[in-house]
Scaffold this active site. Structure first.
Site, short mmCIF file in Angstrom:
data_model
loop_
_atom_site.label_atom_id
_atom_site.label_comp_id
_atom_site.label_asym_id
_atom_site.label_seq_id
_atom_site.Cartn_x
_atom_site.Cartn_y
_atom_site.Cartn_z
N GLY A 168 -1.21 -1.44 5.96
CA GLY A 168 -0.22 -0.43 6.33
C GLY A 168 -0.50 0.17 7.70
O GLY A 168 -1.61 0.13 8.21
N ARG A 174 2.25 8.41 8.97
CA ARG A 174 2.08 9.87 9.07
C ARG A 174 0.87 10.30 9.90
O ARG A 174 0.68 11.47 10.20
CB ARG A 174 2.01 10.47 7.66
CG ARG A 174 3.37 10.60 7.03
CD ARG A 174 3.28 11.09 5.60
NE ARG A 174 2.86 10.02 4.70
CZ ARG A 174 2.42 10.22 3.46
NH1 ARG A 174 2.32 11.44 2.98
NH2 ARG A 174 2.08 9.19 2.69
N GLN A 209 -0.94 -10.06 5.60
CA GLN A 209 0.31 -9.75 4.91
C GLN A 209 1.30 -9.41 6.03
O GLN A 209 1.29 -8.32 6.57
CB GLN A 209 0.10 -8.53 3.98
CG GLN A 209 1.33 -8.16 3.19
CD GLN A 209 1.25 -6.77 2.57
OE1 GLN A 209 0.42 -5.93 2.97
NE2 GLN A 209 2.10 -6.51 1.59
N THR A 217 2.16 -2.61 -2.33
CA THR A 217 0.79 -2.93 -2.74
C THR A 217 0.73 -4.18 -3.63
O THR A 217 -0.24 -4.94 -3.57
CB THR A 217 0.15 -1.74 -3.48
OG1 THR A 217 1.07 -1.29 -4.49
CG2 THR A 217 -0.13 -0.58 -2.55
C1 UD1 Z 1 -0.58 4.02 -3.94
C2 UD1 Z 1 -0.23 3.84 -5.43
C3 UD1 Z 1 -0.21 5.20 -6.11
C4 UD1 Z 1 -1.56 5.88 -5.92
C5 UD1 Z 1 -1.93 5.95 -4.43
C6 UD1 Z 1 -3.35 6.43 -4.27
C7 UD1 Z 1 1.30 1.92 -5.54
C8 UD1 Z 1 2.68 1.49 -5.75
N1 UD1 Z 1 1.07 3.24 -5.56
O1 UD1 Z 1 0.48 4.80 -3.38
O2 UD1 Z 1 0.07 5.06 -7.50
O3 UD1 Z 1 -1.52 7.18 -6.49
O4 UD1 Z 1 -1.84 4.65 -3.81
O5 UD1 Z 1 -3.66 6.65 -2.93
O6 UD1 Z 1 0.43 1.10 -5.40
N2 UD1 Z 1 -0.79 -1.37 1.80
C9 UD1 Z 1 -0.82 -2.69 2.17
N3 UD1 Z 1 0.34 -3.40 2.13
C10 UD1 Z 1 1.51 -2.84 1.75
C11 UD1 Z 1 1.52 -1.49 1.35
C12 UD1 Z 1 0.34 -0.79 1.39
O7 UD1 Z 1 -1.86 -3.23 2.53
O8 UD1 Z 1 2.51 -3.57 1.74
C13 UD1 Z 1 -2.05 -0.62 1.85
C14 UD1 Z 1 -2.00 0.58 2.77
O9 UD1 Z 1 -2.43 0.22 4.07
C15 UD1 Z 1 -2.95 1.54 2.10
C16 UD1 Z 1 -2.87 1.17 0.63
O10 UD1 Z 1 -2.29 -0.12 0.57
O11 UD1 Z 1 -4.29 1.34 2.54
C17 UD1 Z 1 -2.02 2.16 -0.17
O12 UD1 Z 1 -0.72 2.14 0.34
P1 UD1 Z 1 0.17 3.45 0.41
O13 UD1 Z 1 1.49 3.08 0.97
O14 UD1 Z 1 -0.58 4.55 1.07
O15 UD1 Z 1 0.34 3.73 -1.15
P2 UD1 Z 1 0.71 5.08 -1.80
O16 UD1 Z 1 2.16 5.35 -1.61
O17 UD1 Z 1 -0.24 6.13 -1.34
#
Ligand code: UD1
Ligand code: CA
Length: 452
Positions: A10, A14, A73, A79
């Protein structure tokens, strides 16, 4: 058998930064380095880092971790989509997969070890780390039956008002039985408010999905903006300070002190207010540092005393006194029982035991023997405009106030340097050197030149 996948694709919108979120610094190390450190003690078979936004920057940053395998990715579709990228890399893998959030840097190794242990003991298909947060906004909510078996995970934005009342949140830290996960991963659909593939949706199709609470709810906290970065820094500081106080270190006014978690401090050391200890610093037993010091990547010996001073990449041996207002840097080494005083700068210089450099001096690229007394305002002229040169001063030598040593130059032991000397040639042991114009007195001078 355990493999780990760290989600780091990601952007971290923010953070409002050109730097990928996981590369932001927290107490001397990046977020992702901290996440790696939290799982390193588990003896992992493979370490995958899922990269996307500025993948090459993350990859370069982690060059010192040869075990890391980077999986790209290209589009960040959630996620679940991130973990789907592992399918071709873990074909036929029969072990467990630990999934960590690259933006959750406060996790402790013990917590992960406990998660893994419970996961394996109960032969779960999935075990997730949860916590009860006073302010759960933004986190997925975890619903369980009476025995911590998970019935549902709902993202904050997908929650109804009643579901939002549940403060048990998903930490985004999971342990999966990989063959079970691999079977359901391809079936995820983006049927939610964000149209993303949620990893959390697998909880609804797997069996034996257990929630395990972290001992300390701070551990699961993710960093999404600068404010959370500052809060995490404070949590880390408190942990580090509590650890050292428990180990017998006195912190006077701990709130005004910062200590990186890479620092080591001996028992009975006293850290006074407004003092900052950074990097690979070691403070010896019974040393007293502060008020008002910045010590970076340096070694302060047992019983030494440092007051209002800046020390970097250097060592001060036992029982020496430094400051107020000294600057010691660039691989300087101060021996035992020295006294380095007001407005003294010492760079890349070795100072033998028992030397006094008490006022207003600059020593650069020098080697001092033992018990040298450096007079006020002594300066090494170490730079000729192109190169730096060495000044050597033998045991027991005394330099007069305001002397200048034009390097390269050697002074023997037991030398006395007259005040105001500009020394350009070597001086043998035991000699007196006077290198300044002789004082002349011309009497009645004022009578010859009466005022106009
Ligand atoms: C996620 C969880 C949520 C949890 C929270 C804890 C999901 C759907 N939700 O939400 O239940 O409470 O983490 O912090 O999983 N990332 C990728 N590829 C993507 C999307 C995200 O690598 O396509 C990585 C981001 O860089 C980050 C992590 O995954 O390091 C979490 O992603 P983020 O979008 O912050 O998830 P949350 O909305 O916080
Ligand atoms: Ca997050």
């Amino acid at each position: 058998m355990v493999a780990v996948a760290i989600l780091a694709a990601g952007k971290g919108t923010r953070m409002k930064s050109s730097l990928p979120k996981v590369l932001h610094n927290l107490g001397g190390r990046s977020l992702i380095e901290r996440v790696i450190a939290s799982c390193e003690p588990l003896q992992l078979e493979r370490v995958f880092v899922i990269v996307g936004y500025r993948a090459e920057a993350v990859q370069n940053h982690l060059q010192t971790y040869p075990q890391a395998e980077f999986v790209e990715q290209r589009e960040q579709l959630g996620t679940g989509h991130a973990i789907q990228q592992l399918l071709p890399h873990l074909e036929n893998y029969q072990g467990d997969l630990l999934v960590l959030n690259g933006d959750a840097p406060l996790l402790r190794p013990e917590t992960l070890a406990n998660l893994l242990k419970l996961h394996q003991e109960h032969q779960n298909q999935a075990t997730l780390l949860t916590a009860h947060l006073p302010e759960p906004k933004g986190y997925g909510r975890v619903f369980c039956d009476g025995q911590n078996w998970v019935t549902q995970i709902v993202e904050d934005r997908d929650c109804n008002t009643a579901q939002r009342q549940n403060h048990r949140v998903n930490g985004g830290i999971y342990c999966f039985h990989w063959p079970s996960l691999a079977e359901v991963l391809p079936r995820l659909t983006p049927s939610n408010d964000q149209q993303e593939y949620y990893l959390t949706d697998v909880a609804h199709v797997l069996e034996r999905v257990m929630a395990v609470d972290a001992a300390d709810f701070q551990e699961i906290k993710g960093i999404n903006d600068r404010q959370q970065l500052a809060t995490a820094a404070a949590v880390l500081q408190n942990r580090t300070k509590e650890k050292w106080m428990a180990a017998g270190v006195t912190l006077i006014d701990p709130a005004s002190v910062t200590i990186d978690d890479t620092v080591e401090i001996g028992a009975d050391a006293i850290i006074e207010p407004q003092t900052h200890l950074r990097g690979k610093t070691v403070i010896g037993a019974g040393a007293r540092v502060g008020p008002g010091c910045l010590i970076e990547d340096s070694h302060i010996g047992a019983g030494a005393r440092v007051l209002y001073s800046v020390i970097s990449d250097s060592a001060v041996q036992a029982q020496s006194r430094v400051g107020p207002y000294s600057h010691i840097r660039g691989q300087a080494e101060i021996g035992e029982n020295c006294r380095i005083g007001n407005f003294v700068e010492i760079k890349k210089t070795q100072v033998g035991a028992g030397c006094n450099i008490a006022h207003l001096s600059y020593l650069g690229d020098a080697r001092l023997g033992e018990r040298v007394n450096v007079g006020a305002g002594t300066i090494t002229a170490n730079y000729d405009g192109q190169n730096k040169h060495l000044t050597q001063i033998g045991d027991g030598t005394k330099t007069g106030a305001n002397s200048v040593f034009v390097a390269p130059v050697n002074l023997g032991s037991g030398v006395t340097v007259a005040a105001g000397s500009v020394v350009t040639h070597n001086v043998p042991d035991g000699a007196l050197v006077i290198a300044r114009p002789r004082q002349r007195i011309i009497e009645n001078w004022s009578l010859k030149t009466p005022p106009a």
